[in-house]
Design a protein around this motif. Structure first.
Motif, short mmCIF file in Angstrom:
data_model
loop_
_atom_site.label_atom_id
_atom_site.label_comp_id
_atom_site.label_asym_id
_atom_site.label_seq_id
_atom_site.Cartn_x
_atom_site.Cartn_y
_atom_site.Cartn_z
N PRO B 58 -20.82 -14.87 13.22
CA PRO B 58 -20.19 -14.09 14.29
C PRO B 58 -21.00 -12.84 14.60
CG PRO B 58 -18.77 -14.22 12.33
CD PRO B 58 -20.01 -14.96 12.01
N GLY B 61 -16.67 -9.20 13.56
CA GLY B 61 -15.47 -9.76 12.96
C GLY B 61 -15.79 -10.57 11.72
N HIS B 62 -14.75 -11.03 11.04
CA HIS B 62 -14.96 -11.81 9.83
C HIS B 62 -13.76 -12.71 9.55
CE1 HIS B 62 -12.87 -8.15 8.48
NE2 HIS B 62 -12.27 -8.98 7.64
N ARG B 74 -12.85 -12.02 1.64
CA ARG B 74 -13.63 -12.14 2.85
C ARG B 74 -14.73 -13.17 2.66
NH1 ARG B 74 -16.55 -7.30 6.19
NH2 ARG B 74 -14.48 -6.41 6.10
N PRO B 77 -20.31 -14.45 6.14
CA PRO B 77 -20.54 -15.12 7.43
C PRO B 77 -21.72 -16.09 7.35
CG PRO B 77 -21.32 -12.87 7.51
CD PRO B 77 -20.66 -13.03 6.18
#
Lengths: 354, 505
Positions: B58, B61-62, B74, B77
């Motif tokens: 992305p 964001g995550h 989390r 990415p």
């Protein structure tokens, strides 16, 4: 580090990659040069001198580029249709054999008749050399990479047999070589006291014609369609097998012309060491050119420069001339690696910053 | 009590050049919940899921997943393995199977250690067999995937996703290829697993499924989340308006008297490829001004039928009579010349040459046309004019007519094929799964175009697995099962569904 596919291909990158690959390959050649103990700066200078240092050196480079343009075109056109013709080396010899067959006294006539006849014979012979593998591919699904490659060795041995037998020059002091090409069938020299001959003109004409045919004719459209998606091409009513057979004929014919040009333009007679692997090097030439016929001319000039320059360097500096082969191989690797960067983008660091 | 959150998308944003495919999207998914994700093609659903899976990184964001201990973790990415390890499984709209491997191997692919001395085939087969039992999704285990029908491949995809320890399952249009009964069966099976704690993100265009299966609905449009509601509060018209941003109009079929017969199959037999059914004595007659709907689950002989009409195969037994003349040789070119327009099932594989330009793809079937070429040389200005006109008339949108077709979306590729086929005013149209994967707007457009061609007197063979589409467009309905065709007068979903499953109504 992230690897992502590129969303669209920048045409500039398509142009940049072969140029960068060529330069990187040349730069990498410094490593074996250093191992050989040569002064690297002087070596590169000698290479440059060997190509651009004199008018003669430059014509030598053009002479060397001539067969590479033919074999490069042979590979480029076949590869456009995803027909993997690895047999240009054998087709080259078939072309040369046909040229000496009709050009050494079978018939004689004026130049305007004999030259086209020799060219035509060589093209047909080369074309037939690829028709076999292509037929096996379209009819039985046999992998033409294997069949066309193996055919090279069969053809070379056949040529040797002919040179020891019916084609042997009785005046040749026992050497396995053909009779010389008649003066009326030899391709005229372009510049006196150099080796450059009109085969180069024929090669350039072929490149231009191939470029126009590939990009502007319905034939070229079909070839590209069959190469890019044979299922959709067939669904759309294109005769895939017929297209492949046509491509095989033309690709083989171009490789055959390399043989004609070498035998009738340069050597004057056929020996079994006519080609130092022009057929195989043509594959590198075509890949470096991104399969574009006009690009083939440019990449053939580059590869020929590497060969001629490295020869000259090896004579002057006493390092092995295999360095030329090494540089050519490196440029193929670089162009394949470079092609990866054309399709993918590398991103460094974490993409998300929250 | 609010259930525990298992997945949260926080402000996900992805830009492709000037296009923002996903713009600051927030979503949460609870344990044992089915969240439906609705949106037109290009609304950003696939981009969003690709970011969830780490296929795309992305731009902002995550993604967070629950760490089993009440906290949120989390995900790094752009790291697909992390998503898989977190228990996220996906069934893609486009298949991601290895065609040369068998069903069990495909399900195991990636789930096994890379370096192992031996593979416990027997235990694996047993586990797969049990999974098939549990889910009711049956596929011949030893068959190569390349031999399976599209419907069976879809089932393998679902099995493959469920095989791993999946707690979040993303389904991208899972029922596109199932019979109504099979779809109901799939939802029943999934509902049972959901009750045991599986969370599902469900992407679909079919309103009926979304309303009956999901707990919550989120609507995307142009990369932005435009609405989110509990399914029990949702209303069909409102959702459709939210998705499209305007009122939608469904195509209407007016009554027409069919004309002369143009195509007849008489007891046609053709062997199928691999494990797919071929044709085993198919007979029917198609008239001018008539749409013949062929319902059925794929893999029941539709491919063989389509191959014959496309000119890719000839019957082994029986006769095919086109315009009064028997078809004796397999020749796509002859079919095109006889005025047959073919819309292939797999548009990427058979319909377009994605490495060639839009303009080139638009003349793919008419290379001998004097309008396009002169003595073997392409008339580029005519090709350009042709492509510009067709793009306008058929609303083909993309980066331009000289861009490669690969840059077009699925819906626009279909419009390209429609334009190429329908512009030549074919007398017979084979439309094989013409709206598969298309959104409301694009699918409605295909329906309208087919009805318009019918009004002009064309006969249409509409092969579709979407029963709603057949009921809406077809004048007569044939159900295909195991290589045979049964005509039915019924317009009842359940009755046709039974025929699709091979049971006499």
């Amino acid at each position: 580090m992230q690897i992502e596919p590129r969303q669209s291909q920048n045409p500039l990158i398509g142009l940049l990659i072969p140029v960068a690959s060529a330069l990187v390959a040349l730069a990498l050649a410094a490593i074996p040069l250093a191992f050989a103990g040569a002064d690297i700066g002087a070596a590169y200078q000698q290479m440059w001198q060997g190509v651009f240092g004199s008018r003669f050196a430059f014509t030598e480079m053009l002479t060397r580029a001539t067969p590479l343009i033919f074999t490069g075109l042979a590979a480029a056109i076949a590869f456009q249709a995803r027909l993997w013709n690895i047999g240009a080396e054998g087709q080259l010899y078939l072309g040369a054999l046909a040229a000496v067959w009709v050009g050494t006294g079978m018939i004689d006539g004026p130049q305007v008749l004999m030259i086209p006849l020799v060219i035509f014979a060589g093209a047909v012979a080369g074309g037939l050399g690829m028709v076999g593998p292509a037929y096996l591919r379209t009819r039985f699904g046999a992998d033409e990479v294997v069949t066309s490659l193996l055919l090279n060795f069969i053809i070379l041995i056949f040529v040797q047999m002919m040179l020891e037998g019916p084609f042997k020059d009785p005046m040749g002091l026992g050497w396995p070589q053909s009779e010389p090409i008649l003066d009326s069938a030899a391709l005229p020299k372009l510049i006196e006291k150099t080796r450059i001959h009109s085969g180069l003109i024929l090669a350039l004409v072929c490149a231009v014609v191939a470029q126009v045919m590939l990009t502007r004719s319905t034939w070229g459209f079909r070839v590209r369609a069959v190469g890019a998606n044979p299922a959709a091409a067939r669904h759309a009513g294109i005769n895939v097998n017929r297209t492949l057979m046509g491509v095989a004929m033309i690709s083989g014919a171009l490789a055959g012309l390399a043989g004609v040009s070498e035998v009738a333009g340069l050597k004057g007679y056929l020996t079994a060491d006519l080609s130092p692997g022009f057929g195989y090097t043509g594959i590198v030439v075509a890949m470096l050119a991104g399969l574009s016929p006009v690009g083939v001319v440019i990449s053939a000039l580059f590869i020929a420069s590497v060969f001629v320059g490295a020869d000259s360097m090896s004579r002057a500096m006493g390092v092995s001339s295999y360095l030329a082969d090494l540089t050519v191989a490196l440029s193929l690797i670089c162009v394949i690696v470079g092609g990866f960067f054309g399709r993918f983008r590398i991103r460094f660091g974490q993409g998300a910053a929250a | 009590m609010e259930k525990e959150i298992v997945l949260a998308l926080r402000g996900l944003t992805k830009r492709f050049g000037p296009v923002t495919a996903a713009d600051d999207i927030n979503l949460t998914l609870h344990r044992g919940e089915v969240l439906a994700l609705l949106g037109e093609n290009g609304a950003g659903k696939t981009t969003l899921m690709n970011m969830l899976f780490g296929h795309y990184t992305p731009d902002a964001g995550h993604v967070e997943v629950s760490d089993f201990k009440g906290g949120m973790l989390r995900l790094p990415p752009g790291h697909p393995q992390a998503a898989i390890d977190a228990g996220i499984g996906m069934v893609h709209q486009h298949f991601t199977l290895a065609e040369n491997l068998n069903v069990v191997d495909n399900i195991l692919l990636g789930a096994e250690p890379l370096f192992a001395f031996r593979r416990d085939q027997k235990a694996a087969r047993e586990k797969v067999r049990k999974l098939m039992e549990d889910t009711g999704l049956h596929v011949p285990m030893g068959a190569r995937v390349g031999e399976l029908s599209v419907g069976e491949r879809q089932r393998v995809e679902i099995l493959k996703a469920l095989f791993r320890e999946t707690r979040i399952l993303v389904l991208d249009e899972p029922t596109a290829v199932l019979t109504p009964q099979e779809a109901d069966g799939l939802f029943a099976a999934l509902s049972a697993i959901v009750k045991r704690g599986l969370s599902v993100i469900f992407i679909s265009h079919k309103m009926r499924e979304v309303l009956s299966f999901s707990d919550r609905i989120a609507v995307l449009r142009h990369g932005v989340k435009v609405g989110e509601m509990a399914t029990e509060d949702a209303d069909r018209a409102a959702i459709a308006r939210m998705m499209v941003g305007a009122e939608t109009v469904q195509p209407e079929r007016d009554s027409l008297v069919p004309g002369a017969p143009i195509l007849a199959f008489e007891d046609v037999h053709l062997r199928g490829e691999g494990a797919r059914a071929g044709l085993k004595g198919a007979s029917f007659t198609l008239h001018e001004g008539e749409i013949l709907g062929i319902a059925g689950v794929s893999g029941n002989g539709q491919t063989a039928l389509a191959q014959i009409i496309s000119g890719l195969a000839v019957p082994e037994r029986g006769a095919v009579i086109l315009n009064g003349t028997p078809v004796t040789a397999a020749s796509p070119a002859a079919m095109i010349a006889a005025g047959v327009g073919r819309i292939p099932e797999d548009r990427h594989h058979d319909g377009v040459i994605s490495a060639m330009s839009v303009a080139e793809n638009m003349v793919l079937e008419r290379l001998d046309d004097p309008e396009i070429q002169n003595r073997g040389f392409l008339n580029k200005p005519a090709m350009k004019a042709n492509a510009e006109r067709l793009s306008r008339e058929y609303d083909v949108r993309g980066p331009g007519i000289s861009a490669r077709a690969t840059l077009l979306s699925g819906g626009n590729i279909q419009k390209l094929i429609l334009a190429r086929v329908l512009d030549r005013a074919p007398k017979l149209i084979l439309a094989n799964q013409p709206t598969r994967g298309l959104d409301f707007g694009a699918a409605g457009e295909v329906g309208r175009r087919l009805l318009a061609a019918r009004r002009e007197g064309a006969g249409v063979i509409l092969i579709s697995e979407d029963l709603d589409e057949i009921l809406q467009l077809a004048d007569r309905i044939l159900v295909m099962h195991s290589g045979q065709l049964i005509e039915t007068d019924s317009r009842d979903r359940a009755a046709i569904g039974l025929l699709m499953a091979g049971q006499a109504a």
